[in-house]
Design an enzyme around this catalytic site. Structure first.
Site, mmCIF file in Angstrom:
data_model
loop_
_atom_site.group_PDB
_atom_site.id
_atom_site.type_symbol
_atom_site.label_atom_id
_atom_site.label_comp_id
_atom_site.label_asym_id
_atom_site.label_seq_id
_atom_site.Cartn_x
_atom_site.Cartn_y
_atom_site.Cartn_z
ATOM 1 N N LYS A 23 32.034 37.803 42.075
ATOM 2 C CA LYS A 23 32.187 36.770 41.065
ATOM 3 C C LYS A 23 32.181 35.335 41.512
ATOM 4 C CE LYS A 23 34.566 39.873 37.831
ATOM 5 N NZ LYS A 23 35.603 40.633 37.498
ATOM 6 N N GLN A 49 41.663 39.354 37.395
ATOM 7 C CA GLN A 49 41.457 40.493 37.956
ATOM 8 C C GLN A 49 42.434 41.668 37.436
ATOM 9 O OE1 GLN A 49 38.119 40.950 38.865
ATOM 10 N NE2 GLN A 49 38.581 43.114 38.668
ATOM 11 N N ASP A 89 37.198 36.874 29.555
ATOM 12 C CA ASP A 89 36.927 38.057 29.724
ATOM 13 C C ASP A 89 36.994 38.729 28.079
ATOM 14 O OD1 ASP A 89 36.667 39.880 31.830
ATOM 15 O OD2 ASP A 89 38.576 39.785 32.429
#
Ligand code: NDP
Length: 292
Positions: A53, A97, A120
């Site tokens: 990422k 995460q 997200d």
């Protein structure tokens, strides 16, 4: 034989368009979008995801911050970090995460992220906006899956779609996006009766189950488009291998188009994360999003 949907190439193209949009934001609007990723603990797969990422964020010209915290970090300290990132005007997107260590309540942490920075798309405010048809930050893998379906089928109006899986991360948001595209959507899950019969109705199948090679070619309507979200690690001939939720060998004989695993939906996820970061950065400053 089915057309193989090249998610890797599509994601590369999307990242190229994102890089151009970032250039426009820098030159015309004088700012650089930025993504902060928080990793708690030492999970090897998560470390690889976070490194990828960060790498791709920098490659499209955005600012990237990686916050690596030890596994024993308390929930209170993690929440304090999220609050600091919420308050930092240089940070447009925040990603914590998953999975988090067991002593930390993931829902509490995800709910602490400012919805406007929730790239997200897991915050309940963004979930609610998606399900009521309002503009929102949408989870990355579902957005990527629907982009690939649209690339193959064009307009999705009236398409008979079957989504297998009803998780909050993939199945439900995919179904919401397809509904917004005017598909007729069926959501199948572990209690669905006659799954092959249900799947056989579909012009578009999106499989997000987590069961290696479960969907067989003879479950498909001939010519159906198959988007395989599954990523399953199996042992075959003594070697580790990644396979999807669809049995590629039998499905490619019946489908009209199909995503491979790896190289299908997988590469779309990070590209869509970068897309969401640009979207959040523009919304935060009240400017129109450049074409991507
Ligand atoms: P979950 O385990 O959260 O959900 C799986 C869903 O599949 C559930 O709704 C479950 O039903 C359903 N299911 C399980 N077994 C069956 C069955 N035998 N028949 C029909 N339905 C079944 O998984 P996720 O949604 O998080 O992930 C799904 C897959 O996608 C995984 O392989 C994952 O690795 C992959 N993935 C890939 C990503 C990427 O490409 N970047 C990102 C995220 C996920 P029920 O609700 O009834 O239990």
């Amino acid at each position: 034989m089915a057309k193989i949907i090249d998610g890797k190439a599509f994601a590369e193209g999307l990242r190229g368009r994102i890089a151009k949009a970032v250039d426009v934001l820098k030159s015309k609007h004088g700012f650089t979008p930025g993504l902060a990723v928080v990793l708690v603990g030492e999970d090897p797969a998560s470390k690889v995801y976070v490194a990828n990422k960060a790498k791709q964020t920098v490659e499209v010209g955005m600012n990237s911050w990686e916050h690596r915290l030890p596994a024993e970090t308390s929930e209170k300290d993690l929440l304090a970090m999220v609050e600091r990132l919420n308050a930092d005007p240089a940070v447009d997107g925040i990603l914590v995460q998953l999975p988090l260590p067991k002593h930390i309540d993931s829902t509490k942490v995800l709910t602490a992220i400012a919805p406007a920075k929730d790239v997200d798309g897991f915050h309940v405010v963004n979930v609610g906006k998606l399900s009521t048809g309002q503009d929102s930050l949408v989870p990355c893998t579902p957005v990527g899956s629907v982009m690939l379906a649209r690339d193959v089928l064009g307009k999705l109006d009236g398409v008979e779609a079957v989504v297998i899986g009803r998780s909050n991360i993939v199945g439900k948001p995919v179904a919401q996006l397809l509904l917004a595209e005017n598909c007729t959507v069926t959501i199948a899950h572990s209690r669905t009766k006659d799954l092959p019969g249900v799947v056989r109705r579909a012009d578009l199948v999106i499989a997000a189950v987590g069961r290696p090679e479960m969907v067989k070619g003879d479950w498909l309507k001939p010519g159906a488009t198959v988007i395989d979200v599954g990523i399953n690690r199996i042992e075959r001939d003594g070697k580790g291998k990644l396979v999807g939720d669809c049995d590629f060998a039998s499905c490619e004989k019946v489908a009209g188009a199909i995503t491979p695993v790896p190289g299908g939906v997988g590469p779309m996820t990070i590209a869509c994360l970068l897309y969401n970061t640009v979207k959040a950065a523009c919304a935060a400053r009240g400017i129109n999003q450049p074409e991507m």
